[in-house]
Design a protein around this motif. Sequence first.
Motif, short mmCIF file in Angstrom:
data_model
loop_
_atom_site.label_atom_id
_atom_site.label_comp_id
_atom_site.label_asym_id
_atom_site.label_seq_id
_atom_site.Cartn_x
_atom_site.Cartn_y
_atom_site.Cartn_z
N PHE A 140 0.98 -1.13 -0.22
CA PHE A 140 -0.01 -0.12 -0.03
C PHE A 140 1.04 1.16 0.43
CE2 PHE A 140 0.49 -1.75 4.02
CZ PHE A 140 1.09 -0.74 4.81
N THR A 196 -3.30 -4.57 4.96
CA THR A 196 -4.26 -3.93 4.12
C THR A 196 -5.87 -4.32 3.99
OG1 THR A 196 -4.05 -6.47 2.92
CG2 THR A 196 -2.57 -4.33 2.50
N CYS A 242 -0.13 6.43 6.26
CA CYS A 242 -0.33 5.86 5.10
C CYS A 242 -2.02 6.15 5.56
CB CYS A 242 -0.49 4.83 4.94
SG CYS A 242 -0.69 3.10 6.21
#
Length: 235
Positions: free
Chosen positions: A68, A193, A94
């Motif tokens: 990611f 994820t 993130c």
Amino acid sequence: MKEFVWAVSIICILLVFGVVLLKYLSENKKYKNSSYGKQSQKSFWKIISNQGARGEYRTSQIIDKAPFKNKMLFNCYIPNRSGDKTEIDMIMLCQKGIYVIENKNYSGWIFGNEKSKNWCETLKGKKYFFYNPIKQNRSHIKNLEKLLQVGEDKYVSLITFNANANLKKVSTESSGIYVVGYKQLKKFMKKQTDKSDILTDEQIENIFQQLLPGTKLSDEEKQEHVNRIKQQYKK
């Protein structure tokens, strides 16, 4: 005959030197293209010659390959509650959150839990104690939240140990706190994820730009920080 043996020896030495040089140049190129290398002001040789920096770099290489998109900050200095500065090893930004990473360079068996004051490293039959990294990282997160004001639910506390450490008996109780060995870090990143997104790209960029100046301290400022820490331990 002696001349022949001498010539062969010289050729072997040159071949070994050539292989080592090519390996070094290849690793140096990887370093310069890595997130750690792009942000660091130090040469590859200085990084691999320093145990702490080398460990951070190896950990960052795994994070760079996370499945990611993320933005990394290394050796980031932020204000603490006493008005001085505190250093955070790594921060990963993130959509899954703000990962505050404390990277440890210990070897041997590691024992510890979330509530104990100190953890234990057992190496070659001897025990060495060090301050609980979960408590250390909790303090980092409190200082970071005071600065950013984005909500405590956005943070993940991640303690990473390098390849020579064996997490023999380590336990956590609270959510959002993880202790991961070097060999398990890739799997841990993959699992992230599955988490829901809690930060937008715009928020990530704003936080990154706000914290980036903290990675650009001069060597003199960093040494002042080290000296201040040493004075605190003497008291």
